[in-house]
Design a protein around this motif. Structure first.
Motif, PDB file in Angstrom:
ATOM      1  N   GLN A  76       0.825  -1.204   0.000  1.00 44.76           N
ATOM      2  CA  GLN A  76       0.000   0.000   0.000  1.00 44.76           C
ATOM      3  C   GLN A  76       0.861   1.256   0.000  1.00 44.76           C
ATOM      4  N   TYR A  77       1.948   1.238   0.749  1.00 43.97           N
ATOM      5  CA  TYR A  77       2.844   2.398   0.771  1.00 43.97           C
ATOM      6  C   TYR A  77       3.499   2.610  -0.587  1.00 43.97           C
ATOM      7  N   ALA A  78       3.865   1.512  -1.240  1.00 45.06           N
ATOM      8  CA  ALA A  78       4.492   1.621  -2.555  1.00 45.06           C
ATOM      9  C   ALA A  78       3.514   2.156  -3.594  1.00 45.06           C
ATOM     10  N   VAL A  79       2.265   1.704  -3.550  1.00 43.77           N
ATOM     11  CA  VAL A  79       1.266   2.177  -4.508  1.00 43.77           C
ATOM     12  C   VAL A  79       0.979   3.661  -4.288  1.00 43.77           C
ATOM     13  N   ALA A  80       1.060   4.112  -3.045  1.00 37.96           N
ATOM     14  CA  ALA A  80       0.891   5.544  -2.785  1.00 37.96           C
ATOM     15  C   ALA A  80       1.929   6.344  -3.561  1.00 37.96           C
ATOM     16  N   GLU A  81       3.162   5.841  -3.594  1.00 35.75           N
ATOM     17  CA  GLU A  81       4.208   6.528  -4.365  1.00 35.75           C
ATOM     18  C   GLU A  81       3.938   6.397  -5.865  1.00 35.75           C
ATOM     19  N   ALA A  82       3.465   5.230  -6.293  1.00 36.07           N
ATOM     20  CA  ALA A  82       3.198   5.028  -7.716  1.00 36.07           C
ATOM     21  C   ALA A  82       2.152   6.005  -8.238  1.00 36.07           C
ATOM     22  N   LEU A  83       1.111   6.238  -7.479  1.00 39.08           N
ATOM     23  CA  LEU A  83       0.054   7.136  -7.925  1.00 39.08           C
ATOM     24  C   LEU A  83       0.531   8.579  -8.081  1.00 39.08           C
ATOM     25  N   ARG A  84       1.651   8.896  -7.457  1.00 41.91           N
ATOM     26  CA  ARG A  84       2.207  10.249  -7.577  1.00 41.91           C
ATOM     27  C   ARG A  84       3.229  10.366  -8.698  1.00 41.91           C
ATOM     28  N   LEU A  85       3.439   9.305  -9.484  1.00 44.44           N
ATOM     29  CA  LEU A  85       4.379   9.394 -10.604  1.00 44.44           C
ATOM     30  C   LEU A  85       3.944  10.491 -11.575  1.00 44.44           C
ATOM     31  N   PRO A  86       4.893  11.088 -12.277  1.00 44.49           N
ATOM     32  CA  PRO A  86       4.546  12.190 -13.192  1.00 44.49           C
ATOM     33  C   PRO A  86       3.746  11.699 -14.391  1.00 44.49           C
ATOM     34  N   ASP A  87       3.117  12.635 -15.081  1.00 43.66           N
ATOM     35  CA  ASP A  87       2.311  12.300 -16.245  1.00 43.66           C
ATOM     36  C   ASP A  87       3.119  11.553 -17.299  1.00 43.66           C
ATOM     37  N   THR A  88       4.423  11.819 -17.357  1.00 48.52           N
ATOM     38  CA  THR A  88       5.256  11.142 -18.358  1.00 48.52           C
ATOM     39  C   THR A  88       5.220   9.626 -18.191  1.00 48.52           C
ATOM     40  N   TYR A  89       5.096   9.143 -16.940  1.00 52.75           N
ATOM     41  CA  TYR A  89       5.008   7.693 -16.744  1.00 52.75           C
ATOM     42  C   TYR A  89       3.753   7.149 -17.412  1.00 52.75           C
ATOM     43  N   PHE A  90       2.601   7.753 -17.134  1.00 52.28           N
ATOM     44  CA  PHE A  90       1.336   7.251 -17.652  1.00 52.28           C
ATOM     45  C   PHE A  90       1.304   7.318 -19.177  1.00 52.28           C
ATOM     46  N   THR A  91       1.884   8.396 -19.744  1.00 55.30           N
ATOM     47  CA  THR A  91       1.924   8.529 -21.204  1.00 55.30           C
ATOM     48  C   THR A  91       2.808   7.464 -21.830  1.00 55.30           C
ATOM     49  N   ALA A  92       3.993   7.275 -21.266  1.00 55.27           N
ATOM     50  CA  ALA A  92       4.917   6.284 -21.824  1.00 55.27           C
ATOM     51  C   ALA A  92       4.355   4.874 -21.707  1.00 55.27           C
ATOM     52  N   PHE A  93       3.720   4.582 -20.591  1.00 57.75           N
ATOM     53  CA  PHE A  93       3.125   3.263 -20.382  1.00 57.75           C
ATOM     54  C   PHE A  93       2.047   3.001 -21.423  1.00 57.75           C
ATOM     55  N   ARG A  94       1.193   3.980 -21.639  1.00 54.08           N
ATOM     56  CA  ARG A  94       0.120   3.830 -22.614  1.00 54.08           C
ATOM     57  C   ARG A  94       0.677   3.658 -24.036  1.00 54.08           C
ATOM     58  N   GLU A  95       1.690   4.445 -24.384  1.00 56.18           N
ATOM     59  CA  GLU A  95       2.228   4.358 -25.735  1.00 56.18           C
ATOM     60  C   GLU A  95       2.946   3.041 -25.975  1.00 56.18           C
ATOM     61  N   ASP A  96       3.588   2.500 -24.958  1.00 54.60           N
ATOM     62  CA  ASP A  96       4.222   1.188 -25.080  1.00 54.60           C
ATOM     63  C   ASP A  96       3.180   0.113 -25.366  1.00 54.60           C
ATOM     64  N   LEU A  97       2.066   0.157 -24.624  1.00 54.77           N
ATOM     65  CA  LEU A  97       1.005  -0.824 -24.854  1.00 54.77           C
ATOM     66  C   LEU A  97       0.309  -0.599 -26.192  1.00 54.77           C
ATOM     67  N   ARG A  98       0.211   0.654 -26.619  1.00 48.66           N
ATOM     68  CA  ARG A  98      -0.390   0.925 -27.934  1.00 48.66           C
ATOM     69  C   ARG A  98       0.426   0.251 -29.046  1.00 48.66           C
ATOM     70  N   ALA A  99       1.751   0.371 -28.961  1.00 50.72           N
ATOM     71  CA  ALA A  99       2.609  -0.247 -29.981  1.00 50.72           C
ATOM     72  C   ALA A  99       2.456  -1.764 -29.972  1.00 50.72           C
ATOM     73  N   LYS A 100       2.343  -2.355 -28.792  1.00 48.28           N
ATOM     74  CA  LYS A 100       2.163  -3.806 -28.705  1.00 48.28           C
ATOM     75  C   LYS A 100       0.797  -4.226 -29.215  1.00 48.28           C
ATOM     76  N   ARG A 101      -0.208  -3.400 -28.939  1.00 48.28           N
ATOM     77  CA  ARG A 101      -1.535  -3.665 -29.500  1.00 48.28           C
ATOM     78  C   ARG A 101      -1.468  -3.722 -31.010  1.00 48.28           C
ATOM     79  N   ASP A 102      -0.842  -2.710 -31.599  1.00 50.49           N
ATOM     80  CA  ASP A 102      -0.786  -2.641 -33.055  1.00 50.49           C
ATOM     81  C   ASP A 102      -0.003  -3.809 -33.637  1.00 50.49           C
ATOM     82  N   LEU A 103       1.072  -4.191 -32.960  1.00 47.41           N
ATOM     83  CA  LEU A 103       1.874  -5.328 -33.412  1.00 47.41           C
ATOM     84  C   LEU A 103       1.046  -6.603 -33.433  1.00 47.41           C
TER      85      LEU A 103
END
Length: 394
Positions: free
Chosen positions: A279-306
């Motif tokens: 729970q403490y670790a997830v608290a830190e994860a939720l505060r990650l910058p927007d760049t994390y969420f964008t990069a994560f989504r774009e990585d999965l988008r490329a795998k989706r397309d593949l």
């Protein structure tokens, strides 16, 4: 020796229709055959290093090694409230309107057990995650499926069919967007119509939003943000899909104090508490910058397309998902029609495991020709699976 009550089934009759989950069956099949597992939706890499290290620090510092507070550790509840405000403009009191659960699956179970009584009807979008049906049954309620149907390369909701499904016995709408297994993302117009129906008929809404940060087309809009919906909506999400830590089992509920109190009343007799250090670790994860969420989504988008391209080349009809981890394929162009049989034979035929969509339907005929593949895997694994699947056309 005679078994006690030998003439009575041991399993509660409400659960008699549910056996071993398809995920367990297919993952065991993958392990037994050495096939590439594109069935169960778990990543094959770990999430961010700094989040893992946060969990290690919590363990070493003695935080969460004993029972955490029933509602969840304050740091995480505060982070969840901040996440809802940051991404959606939704304000929740972390002390009264946030509840931490053992993953989203427990949150769904607790919400349905708390809010339903025997005889209540629950409308769910079909196909649906298999725990929905089991939890509705455990609550003694009746599920009423409204089927998402193929239309112009996607699975769409018929709003007239949804409205027609509501009866005086309807208590609750169970939504999932982005939607597993179809990858459908309900639009603002669709959600507004659903919200208007819920207000008009005084319905509760439980909404599963675990793929909220995996939307490739369109937007993720929590229905709780729409007029008249905050006070009747239980919103559920989790860390597993967003941060690739599915084994940590950290989920949460946000809603009004009254609804959270009701859900907690059931939750406390399920796991009571869970996942303390995480729970403490997830608290830190939720505060990650927007760049994390964008990069994560774009990585999965490329795998989706593949994977979508590879499946199309293998000869199936592909429904390109607007969100989630999953691609649905229609196997009929291969001359196949039985998705369950196809998936059970696929490891031997092609060395790949997938999930038959029929298990997510009450109307199994409607789901029979569809198969779900997961793309939350390393690129090399997806490429190897595509190479194997290319043999289906030979």
């Amino acid at each position: 020796m005679t078994a006690p009550r030998a003439n009575r089934p041991l399993l509660n009759r409400n659960l008699a229709e549910f056996g071993t989950t398809i995920f367990a069956e297919m993952s065991a099949l993958a392990a037994r055959t050495g096939a590439i597992n594109l069935g169960q939706g778990f990543p094959d890499t770990d999430g961010p290093e700094q989040v893992r290290e946060a969990a290690v620090r919590a363990l070493r510092d003695g935080r969460g090694n004993q029972y955490p507070p029933g509602p969840g550790v304050p740091e995480l509840r505060t982070a969840i409230a901040a996440h809802q405000q940051r991404h959606y403009g939704l304000e929740y009191d972390p002390d009264q309107e946030v509840l931490v659960t053992a993953g989203a699956t427990e949150a769904i179970a607790a919400a349905l057990l708390a809010l339903l009584e025997a005889g209540d009807e629950v409308i769910a979008l079909e196909p649906y995650y298999d725990s929905y049906a089991a939890c509705i049954a455990m609550a003694g309620a009746r599920r009423v499926p409204v089927t998402l149907r193929p239309h112009e390369g996607a699975f769409r909701l018929d709003l007239d069919e949804l409205r027609s499904a509501v009866t005086p016995r309807t208590r609750l709408l169970l939504l999932n967007t982005p939607h597993n297994p179809t990858g459908t993302v309900l639009s603002r117009e669709e959600l507004s119509a659903i919200a208007a129906l819920a207000v008009e008929r005084d319905l509760l809404v439980v909404t599963d939003e675990v793929y909220e940060h995996l939307v490739f087309e369109g937007e993720h809009l929590p229905i709780a943000a729409l007029p008249g919906m905050r006070e009747r909506t239980v919103t559920i999400s989790s860390a597993g899909k967003t941060f690739s830590f599915t084994g940590w089992k950290v989920g949460w509920v946000t809603s009004t104090q009254e609804l959270v109190t009701a859900v907690r009343s059931a939750k406390q007799f399920l796991t009571y508490v869970a996942s303390g250090p995480f729970q403490y670790a997830v608290a830190e994860a939720l505060r990650l910058p927007d760049t994390y969420f964008t990069a994560f989504r774009e990585d999965l988008r490329a795998k989706r397309d593949l994977l979508c391209t590879g499946l199309a080349d293998a000869g199936v009809k592909v429904f390109r998902p607007a969100g989630t981890y999953f691609v649905t394929a229609d196997i009929r162009p291969l001359g196949e029609s039985d998705g369950i049989g196809f998936c059970r034979s696929l490891p031997k035929r092609a060395g790949v495991v997938a999930i038959p969509n029929a298990v997510f339907y009450d109307d199994t005929e409607a789901g029979t020709p569809y198969v779900r593949f997961a793309f939350c895997k390393r690129k090399g694994v997806i490429e190897a699976a595509i190479e194997r699947l290319s043999n289906l056309r030979k």
